[in-house]
Design a protein around this motif. Structure first.
Motif, PDB file in Angstrom:
ATOM      1  N   ILE A  18       0.841  -1.207   0.000  1.00  0.00           N
ATOM      2  CA  ILE A  18       0.000   0.000   0.000  1.00  0.00           C
ATOM      3  C   ILE A  18       0.868   1.247   0.000  1.00  0.00           C
ATOM      4  O   ILE A  18       0.601   2.222  -0.721  1.00  0.00           O
ATOM      5  N   LEU A  19       1.934   1.233   0.840  1.00  0.00           N
ATOM      6  CA  LEU A  19       2.839   2.398   0.846  1.00  0.00           C
ATOM      7  C   LEU A  19       3.528   2.593  -0.503  1.00  0.00           C
ATOM      8  O   LEU A  19       3.674   3.732  -0.983  1.00  0.00           O
ATOM      9  N   GLU A  35      -5.832  11.806 -10.930  1.00  0.00           N
ATOM     10  CA  GLU A  35      -7.286  11.686 -11.033  1.00  0.00           C
ATOM     11  C   GLU A  35      -7.806  10.827  -9.868  1.00  0.00           C
ATOM     12  O   GLU A  35      -7.217   9.787  -9.535  1.00  0.00           O
ATOM     13  N   ARG A  36      -8.900  11.304  -9.283  1.00  0.00           N
ATOM     14  CA  ARG A  36      -9.556  10.543  -8.218  1.00  0.00           C
ATOM     15  C   ARG A  36     -10.950  10.163  -8.723  1.00  0.00           C
ATOM     16  O   ARG A  36     -11.796  11.022  -8.959  1.00  0.00           O
ATOM     17  N   PHE A  37     -11.135   8.885  -8.887  1.00  0.00           N
ATOM     18  CA  PHE A  37     -12.361   8.330  -9.442  1.00  0.00           C
ATOM     19  C   PHE A  37     -12.655   8.945 -10.826  1.00  0.00           C
ATOM     20  O   PHE A  37     -13.795   9.248 -11.165  1.00  0.00           O
ATOM     21  N   GLY A  38     -11.585   9.147 -11.592  1.00  0.00           N
ATOM     22  CA  GLY A  38     -11.712   9.646 -12.950  1.00  0.00           C
ATOM     23  C   GLY A  38     -11.743  11.158 -13.094  1.00  0.00           C
ATOM     24  O   GLY A  38     -11.817  11.668 -14.217  1.00  0.00           O
ATOM     25  N   LYS A  39     -11.683  11.892 -11.992  1.00  0.00           N
ATOM     26  CA  LYS A  39     -11.720  13.351 -12.033  1.00  0.00           C
ATOM     27  C   LYS A  39     -10.352  13.917 -11.663  1.00  0.00           C
ATOM     28  O   LYS A  39      -9.715  13.456 -10.713  1.00  0.00           O
ATOM     29  N   TYR A  40      -9.949  14.927 -12.440  1.00  0.00           N
ATOM     30  CA  TYR A  40      -8.643  15.560 -12.172  1.00  0.00           C
ATOM     31  C   TYR A  40      -8.698  16.280 -10.847  1.00  0.00           C
ATOM     32  O   TYR A  40      -9.635  17.023 -10.542  1.00  0.00           O
ATOM     33  N   LEU A  48       9.523  13.551  -5.263  1.00  0.00           N
ATOM     34  CA  LEU A  48       8.790  12.492  -4.567  1.00  0.00           C
ATOM     35  C   LEU A  48       7.452  13.030  -4.071  1.00  0.00           C
ATOM     36  O   LEU A  48       7.391  14.056  -3.400  1.00  0.00           O
ATOM     37  N   SER A  49       6.385  12.305  -4.391  1.00  0.00           N
ATOM     38  CA  SER A  49       5.034  12.725  -3.992  1.00  0.00           C
ATOM     39  C   SER A  49       4.252  11.508  -3.487  1.00  0.00           C
ATOM     40  O   SER A  49       4.562  10.352  -3.813  1.00  0.00           O
ATOM     41  N   LEU A  50       3.197  11.801  -2.697  1.00  0.00           N
ATOM     42  CA  LEU A  50       2.344  10.761  -2.131  1.00  0.00           C
ATOM     43  C   LEU A  50       0.911  10.933  -2.626  1.00  0.00           C
ATOM     44  O   LEU A  50       0.401  12.059  -2.725  1.00  0.00           O
ATOM     45  N   ILE A  51       0.284   9.823  -2.954  1.00  0.00           N
ATOM     46  CA  ILE A  51      -1.112   9.830  -3.356  1.00  0.00           C
ATOM     47  C   ILE A  51      -1.864   8.802  -2.492  1.00  0.00           C
ATOM     48  O   ILE A  51      -1.249   7.988  -1.782  1.00  0.00           O
ATOM     49  N   VAL A  52      -3.179   8.860  -2.562  1.00  0.00           N
ATOM     50  CA  VAL A  52      -4.003   7.907  -1.802  1.00  0.00           C
ATOM     51  C   VAL A  52      -4.153   6.642  -2.645  1.00  0.00           C
ATOM     52  O   VAL A  52      -4.735   6.681  -3.729  1.00  0.00           O
ATOM     53  N   PRO A  53      -3.623   5.540  -2.174  1.00  0.00           N
ATOM     54  CA  PRO A  53      -3.721   4.313  -2.971  1.00  0.00           C
ATOM     55  C   PRO A  53      -5.172   3.873  -3.164  1.00  0.00           C
ATOM     56  O   PRO A  53      -6.039   4.111  -2.314  1.00  0.00           O
ATOM     57  N   PHE A  55      -7.506   5.026  -4.543  1.00  0.00           N
ATOM     58  CA  PHE A  55      -8.453   6.109  -4.805  1.00  0.00           C
ATOM     59  C   PHE A  55      -7.918   7.045  -5.911  1.00  0.00           C
ATOM     60  O   PHE A  55      -8.680   7.496  -6.772  1.00  0.00           O
ATOM     61  N   ASP A  56      -6.629   7.374  -5.809  1.00  0.00           N
ATOM     62  CA  ASP A  56      -5.995   8.253  -6.799  1.00  0.00           C
ATOM     63  C   ASP A  56      -5.162   7.420  -7.773  1.00  0.00           C
ATOM     64  O   ASP A  56      -4.607   6.371  -7.389  1.00  0.00           O
ATOM     65  N   ARG A  57      -5.102   7.949  -9.001  1.00  0.00           N
ATOM     66  CA  ARG A  57      -4.243   7.314 -10.002  1.00  0.00           C
ATOM     67  C   ARG A  57      -3.655   8.392 -10.911  1.00  0.00           C
ATOM     68  O   ARG A  57      -4.174   9.522 -10.976  1.00  0.00           O
ATOM     69  N   ILE A  58      -2.594   8.033 -11.614  1.00  0.00           N
ATOM     70  CA  ILE A  58      -1.940   8.972 -12.538  1.00  0.00           C
ATOM     71  C   ILE A  58      -2.747   9.016 -13.821  1.00  0.00           C
ATOM     72  O   ILE A  58      -2.975   7.990 -14.470  1.00  0.00           O
ATOM     73  N   GLY A  59      -3.166  10.224 -14.191  1.00  0.00           N
ATOM     74  CA  GLY A  59      -3.953  10.372 -15.406  1.00  0.00           C
ATOM     75  C   GLY A  59      -3.100  10.507 -16.655  1.00  0.00           C
ATOM     76  O   GLY A  59      -3.294   9.804 -17.636  1.00  0.00           O
TER      77      GLY A  59
END
Length: 331
Positions: A18-19, A35-40, A48-53, A55-59
């Motif tokens: 997860i980390l 993008e979170r659930f398809g929204k920018y 180095l950056s952190l995202i919410v696994p 839930f967020d993805r690279i668009g």
């Protein structure tokens, strides 16, 4: 115990997974959209950056460096109906990653088609001679038009260049003949202008020479007239002095004056280059009388110390001549 021992490693592995899914590294020169659930939602900058696994993805992964796009060769019909082949090159840079990712689909394809369309528009409004001689103007117009159209996509067009302009072969041959005729015309014009300038300079030189010659003749005439005037004044003064002497009763002055003129005239005859022997009648006794008058004037001026008048050949001959009726010789 065995089941608990097996659960702990699985949990550790799950936490690490997860980390790892939430840590993102963005390389230099790139921006990532999230993008979170398809929204920018946001944009990740380099580092180095952190995202919410989960839930967020690279668009989109966008290259923020200046990029080069080759414009393929296309046919363009100019204003004077010349069919030419043109290719080029475009330089652009993404300034706003979200706009470049979500305002247009297929960014490079959009830029390419936009550039090709404006090349046909700009170059189609010009004649062939302008296209061949005004490439900087064409590039400036293309850059301004394409950059204005692509501004809403979050990109900056830094340069648009036309690489090659290839007219048809028959048109190139016609242009070569036209250029040759134009150069021949310029050569004839330059030769005519050179001949004209040489003739003008020659005429001006001749004019100046004639002016200087005329001025020289005028100056010489003036000097000659002045000399004759001075000579006439001297002659008049001498005549006046002789007249004054005659008026005062001195006849010898007249004899001196006449003898001087007589000898001058005789000298001129004797020095003539085309005469070697001079035969002319003259009065010997008159010349002797004149020379005697010269001697008398000299005695009056200088006294007894005056040089004697030169003896005339006629006088010498007379001294040695027998006088008729006496039978003797004149001493």
């Amino acid at each position: 115990m065995s089941g608990f021992d097996f659960t702990i490693p699985v949990l550790v592995i799950l936490v690490l997974a997860i980390l790892f899914a939430g840590v993102k590294t963005v390389p230099q020169g790139y921006n990532y959209t999230i993008e979170r659930f398809g929204k920018y939602t946001r944009t990740l900058s380099p580092g180095l950056s952190l995202i919410v696994p989960f839930f967020d993805r690279i668009g989109a992964k966008l290259n923020m460096m200046e990029q080069v796009l080759a414009v393929p060769t296309q046919e363009v019909i100019t204003k004077d109906n010349a069919n030419i082949a043109v290719d080029g090159i475009a330089f652009y840079q993404i300034l706003n990653a979200p706009q470049a990712a979500y305002q247009v689909s297929g960014l490079q394809n959009a830029i390419l088609n936009l550039t090709m369309t404006n090349i046909r528009t700009v170059m189609g409004s010009m004649v062939l001679d302008e296209l061949l001689s005004n490439r900087d103007t064409i590039n400036d117009r293309l850059l301004r038009v394409v950059d204005e159209a692509a501004h809403s996509w979050g990109i900056k067009m830094t340069r648009v260049e036309i690489k090659d302009i290839n007219p048809p072969k028959d048109l190139l041959d016609s242009m070569g003949r036209q250029m040759k005729a134009e150069r021949d015309k310029r050569a004839v014009v330059l030769e005519a202008e050179g001949t004209r300038a040489a003739q003008i300079l020659r005429a001006e030189g001749l004019k100046q020479a004639q002016i200087l010659e005329a001025e020289g003749k005028r100056e010489a005439s003036y000097r000659e007239a002045e000399g004759r005037e001075r000579l006439a004044e001297a002659e008049a003064k001498a005549t006046e002095m002789v007249s004054a002497a005659i008026t005062s009763g001195n006849v010898q002055a007249l004899n001196y004056f006449v003898a001087q003129k007589y000898t001058e005239a005789f000298g001129k005859f004797a020095s003539s280059p085309n005469q070697k022997i001079i035969m002319m009648p003259m009065e010997a006794s008159a010349l002797v009388g004149s020379l005697g008058g010269i001697g008398a004037i000299a005695k009056e001026v200088f006294g007894d110390n005056a040089p004697a008048a030169p003896a005339s050949p006629t006088t010498t001959a007379a001294r040695g001549r027998t006088v008729p009726g006496t039978g003797g010789t004149n001493s």
